[in-house]
Design an enzyme around this catalytic site. Structure first.
Site, short mmCIF file in Angstrom:
data_model
loop_
_atom_site.label_atom_id
_atom_site.label_comp_id
_atom_site.label_asym_id
_atom_site.label_seq_id
_atom_site.Cartn_x
_atom_site.Cartn_y
_atom_site.Cartn_z
N HIS A 1 17.59 10.15 0.96
CA HIS A 1 17.67 11.22 1.95
C HIS A 1 19.00 11.93 1.83
O HIS A 1 20.01 11.33 1.41
CB HIS A 1 17.48 10.67 3.38
CG HIS A 1 18.40 9.56 3.74
ND1 HIS A 1 18.18 8.26 3.35
CD2 HIS A 1 19.57 9.54 4.44
CE1 HIS A 1 19.16 7.49 3.80
NE2 HIS A 1 20.02 8.26 4.46
N HIS B 1 21.76 14.25 4.00
CA HIS B 1 22.22 14.69 5.32
C HIS B 1 22.71 16.13 5.18
O HIS B 1 23.62 16.39 4.38
CB HIS B 1 23.40 13.84 5.80
CG HIS B 1 23.11 12.38 5.95
ND1 HIS B 1 22.97 11.77 7.17
CD2 HIS B 1 22.95 11.39 5.02
CE1 HIS B 1 22.75 10.46 7.00
NE2 HIS B 1 22.74 10.22 5.70
N ILE C 1 18.44 11.11 14.35
CA ILE C 1 18.34 10.59 15.71
C ILE C 1 19.73 10.36 16.34
O ILE C 1 19.88 10.43 17.55
CB ILE C 1 17.48 9.29 15.72
CG1 ILE C 1 16.93 9.01 17.10
CG2 ILE C 1 18.25 8.11 15.17
CD1 ILE C 1 15.83 7.96 17.12
P1 5GP Z 1 22.21 6.49 5.84
O1 5GP Z 1 23.33 5.72 6.44
O2 5GP Z 1 21.12 5.59 5.29
O3 5GP Z 1 22.68 7.49 4.82
O4 5GP Z 1 21.61 7.37 6.99
C1 5GP Z 1 20.49 7.02 7.72
C2 5GP Z 1 20.38 7.99 8.85
O5 5GP Z 1 19.10 7.87 9.41
C3 5GP Z 1 21.40 7.77 9.96
O6 5GP Z 1 22.18 8.95 10.15
C4 5GP Z 1 20.53 7.47 11.18
O7 5GP Z 1 21.05 8.02 12.37
C5 5GP Z 1 19.20 8.06 10.79
N1 5GP Z 1 18.04 7.39 11.37
C6 5GP Z 1 17.81 6.04 11.40
N2 5GP Z 1 16.65 5.78 12.01
C7 5GP Z 1 16.12 6.97 12.38
C8 5GP Z 1 14.91 7.34 13.06
O8 5GP Z 1 14.09 6.51 13.45
N3 5GP Z 1 14.71 8.66 13.27
C9 5GP Z 1 15.61 9.62 12.84
N4 5GP Z 1 15.30 10.89 13.10
N5 5GP Z 1 16.75 9.30 12.20
C10 5GP Z 1 17.01 7.99 11.98
#
Ligand code: 5GP
Length: 126
Positions: free
Chosen positions: A100, A102, A31
């Site tokens: 997850h 990226h 997002i």
């Molecule tokens: P982290 O920091 O946990 O590795 O990454 C989480 C990712 O999830 C972030 O890049 C953030 O932008 C994405 N994200 C968080 N909430 C949502 C959402 O509701 N929808 C989508 N598509 N991505 C999300």
């Protein structure tokens, strides 16, 4: 217990731009993209982080890697290159507690991203 956001996206209870799905993984656009192409790939089994992966989860991890390759092809970044990252825990910068990966590309990403300014000093002291 209430589902977190990625469980809801996986189960199509929250909106997301899903770009790939099979029996083992779901992939959708981030997002808040940090590159022209920024896709999140999750296992369809709820696993909190890389720390929680077990040997029986190998099929999910294999599908994440294979789908990353296929998604890179689909978005035409397979030849230019891309990076596949998983953040784990507090220092790793993990915000969503659901494993997850990226998949980022579409621009030259440099040697590494997001290291603190004093990281060289930390390495020397290590
Ligand atoms: P982290 O920091 O946990 O590795 O990454 C989480 C990712 O999830 C972030 O890049 C953030 O932008 C994405 N994200 C968080 N909430 C949502 C959402 O509701 N929808 C989508 N598509 N991505 C999300």
């Amino acid at each position: 217990m209430e589902k977190n956001i990625f469980e809801k996206i996986r189960d199509k209870e929250s909106d997301a731009d899903i770009v790939f799905k099979n029996e083992y993984v779901t992939a959708f656009k981030d997002i808040y993209p940090c590159a022209p192409i920024h896709i999140l790939i999750i296992p369809n089994k709820m696993i909190r982080s890389l720390n929680d992966v077990e040997k029986d989860d190998a099929i999910y991890l294999a599908n994440i890697l294979i789908s990353a390759k296929e998604i890179a092809e689909k978005f035409n970044i397979d030849k230019s290159g891309y990076r596949l990252i998983t953040n784990c825990g507090k220092d790793g910068g993990q915000e969503v507690q659901y494993l997850h990966f990226h998949l980022v590309g579409g621009v030259s990403l440099g040697r590494m991203i997001g290291l603190p300014k004093n990281s060289q000093k930390i390495f020397k002291e290590f």
